[in-house]
Design an enzyme around this catalytic site. Sequence first.
Site, PDB file in Angstrom:
ATOM      1  N   THR A 151       1.061   5.361   5.541  1.00 51.35           N
ATOM      2  CA  THR A 151       2.286   4.604   5.634  1.00 51.35           C
ATOM      3  C   THR A 151       2.484   3.740   4.412  1.00 51.35           C
ATOM      4  OG1 THR A 151       2.142   4.477   7.999  1.00 51.35           O
ATOM      5  CG2 THR A 151       3.236   2.643   6.919  1.00 51.35           C
TER       6      THR A 151
ATOM      7  N   SER B 198     -10.833  22.352   5.235  1.00 55.13           N
ATOM      8  CA  SER B 198     -11.535  23.597   4.912  1.00 55.13           C
ATOM      9  C   SER B 198     -12.891  23.289   4.301  1.00 55.13           C
ATOM     10  CB  SER B 198     -10.687  24.448   3.969  1.00 55.13           C
ATOM     11  OG  SER B 198     -10.340  23.712   2.825  1.00 55.13           O
TER      12      SER B 198
ATOM     13  N   LYS C 140       0.853  -1.184   0.000  1.00 53.17           N
ATOM     14  CA  LYS C 140       0.000   0.000   0.000  1.00 53.17           C
ATOM     15  C   LYS C 140       0.888   1.233   0.000  1.00 53.17           C
ATOM     16  CE  LYS C 140      -1.879   1.953   3.523  1.00 53.17           C
ATOM     17  NZ  LYS C 140      -0.990   3.070   3.896  1.00 53.17           N
TER      18      LYS C 140
ATOM     19  N   GLU D   1       0.173  10.684  -4.321  1.00 49.64           N
ATOM     20  CA  GLU D   1      -0.988  11.571  -4.247  1.00 49.64           C
ATOM     21  C   GLU D   1      -0.934  12.656  -5.323  1.00 49.64           C
ATOM     22  OE1 GLU D   1      -2.072  11.315   0.427  1.00 49.64           O
ATOM     23  OE2 GLU D   1      -0.246  12.334  -0.179  1.00 49.64           O
TER      24      GLU D   1
END
EC number: 2.3.1.35
Lengths: 413, 413
Positions: free
Chosen positions: A195, A413, A184, A285
């Site tokens: 992690t 936010s 992962k 990401e």
Amino acid sequence: MSASVSPLAPKSYPEMPSLRGVRMATAAAGIKYKNRTDVLLMVFDRPAAVAGVFTRSKCPSAPVDFCRANLPHGVARAVVVNSGNANAFTGMKGKAATALTAKSAAEAVGCGENEVYLASTGVIGEPLDATKFSGVLGDMNRTATGDFWQEAARAIMTTDTYPKVATRTAEIGGVKVTINGIAKGAGMIAPDMATMLSFVVTDADIAPAVLQNLLSAGVEPSFNSMTVDSDTSTSDTLMLFATGAAAGDGQARVESEDDPRLDGFRSALNDLLKNLATQVARDGEGATKMLEITVTGAESDAAAKTIALSIANSPLVKTAAAGEDANWGRIVMAVGKAGEAADRDRLAIWFGDVRVAVNGERDPDYSEEAASNVMKRQDIPVRVDIGLGNGRATVWTCDLTKEYVAINGDYRS
Amino acid sequence: MSASVSPLAPKSYPEMPSLRGVRMATAAAGIKYKNRTDVLLMVFDRPAAVAGVFTRSKCPSAPVDFCRANLPHGVARAVVVNSGNANAFTGMKGKAATALTAKSAAEAVGCGENEVYLASTGVIGEPLDATKFSGVLGDMNRTATGDFWQEAARAIMTTDTYPKVATRTAEIGGVKVTINGIAKGAGMIAPDMATMLSFVVTDADIAPAVLQNLLSAGVEPSFNSMTVDSDTSTSDTLMLFATGAAAGDGQARVESEDDPRLDGFRSALNDLLKNLATQVARDGEGATKMLEITVTGAESDAAAKTIALSIANSPLVKTAAAGEDANWGRIVMAVGKAGEAADRDRLAIWFGDVRVAVNGERDPDYSEEAASNVMKRQDIPVRVDIGLGNGRATVWTCDLTKEYVAINGDYRS
């Protein structure tokens, strides 16, 4: 889990064969969310040889401490992995939680607590309620099956956009052995970090010390050559288990790392580790580009790797990649800041096959258009020749996009 | 230059006094753009003592090489700074360009070429056409005036959103002396990187070796404690000049770094350097928040600084700041990855006055709301106590926003 899959995801996933000697099951223990699979149990019915490498963080998680302490024993019967809570920076409560989880797993599987390995991923700083495992591990042991690799890979996902699996075969002394692995990615889950975790199992019969040697060597050009954002988790864990089931086919146990029968196995293992590592980088990401950065001509392999990682971790190089900008000035910058020996006037830089700089200045034959075309690809090879020696290294990273900032900065936010 | 000024810009700018012994002028030499001021000339009519610190890059620009070679001479009569072209990674052409610029400046001012200092900022890898300077430096010398600090600060701006100036006074042996400084930020200009440049001048009479000692010590807690994105330019240059004009008021020349008369001057200089450095960080590309990160209790001051910079350079810490997220798990991560001694179970972390973690776990009295209120501020103090020793350091950085990615990645699309 993200709604959309990374554009860099593999186009297809391999069929994962069962692997003799290991069974797996997943369950929803309600660690953080209700009705979400959050625990993975791996069971070795006969003791498996075990090896591990862990985060270099000076502030490791409690499960990392626990695994490191058990490793000298060399034998594994169970692995418990949970998501939703990293059990990191949890003080004495963290240690109590690993002890209780190990006790529950040992009872469920019928083994010693020093034959249990643990990994946790999720929120930092929240105490992990390990009593939640006690109720599920017994059932999991009873239902665990061998044909469960895809599900296992899915169960340990956090912000990953696709499950990461790989399988390879090799021969040891004429006996076919299999290696399966899952991983992962290093991503964040609100409100804290996740992690990199990876578990690799083979049915080969290999002594623990040899296995550790193979893993420690194999991690360098794979997981330790891959960076998403230069930030090191408190919990990174890569473990390799050998069930030894191939002994039933006549594979004589490998007791020495110099055993020539290991050659094919070592190649297959390294290839699998590299495949899993690049799958992690490809799921970085916000990633839209994959950079493979090769440095040649450095004073040593170690120097080459330092320079390559300096390039791979540079926010300016990574934002340039996001902008499809063949910005070799930023490569020069990153070489210069790495601190390793470099001679400006010997540097040469390529994007793909396009040499953009040579002898310390812009290549006179450099075509901006050709370089830009390379930058438009999803996979971008970058090569830098330092011109000083024979040191060489390759590392992988992804680009730095606004989506990365959004994922890691916007969620409150 | 950006259209909008950083939200972190100073609310007002100081009146910059003239400083005896230095004159300045700017001109549009057409280095990269037409009709844009792109050259600054500083003239010292009497030889000024000079000190400098430069980028640690192993691939420095040609002007950095040139300045380093002249520095042992210890005396300056002219400084030429240009924007639009960094004269970096330009091979032998770069060296020829610095030689020609120095010759032109020496002729214009009437001094030796080893009394000239150069700095360039702008595109990397483009040859700099130094013949463009020959036509303008003579005129610039004739028109240069002392009352020109704001204009000088503006002339060296690239992606800076505001000019950076600072002024301080001190006494040396009862004689008042002044220190004026200007700086430009580390930002990018299409298609390549720019640079951090700063020039500080005093009318004090101080020997070059003493001046160098003051500057080398002063740069550590100021410019070397400030990071925008961890990327080191090929061209960073900070120079300090002492015109000695205060000798006319009876200031006896300072010949030793241990001279107790230097105490006030040293404080004023350090304060000015820190002010300029924080102005640069406050103008970091895309910045909306300023982080002041203080690490205490480390094994040494150097260890504290390594840990503080690890926090300041972490993309995850910086994106959390952008998201106003009191994400102390990422601080733990950054402490752990710094590589310096740390004991997870002794760590304590504060945002402003709010202690969020203590003894290796979440502070039981921690208020999420109070911590979040600190994160809403423009200026966010972060403190980490390592609990091991007396080492201490403070560094400054800004947040990492989508605007940073846009500035550095979008301009070609």
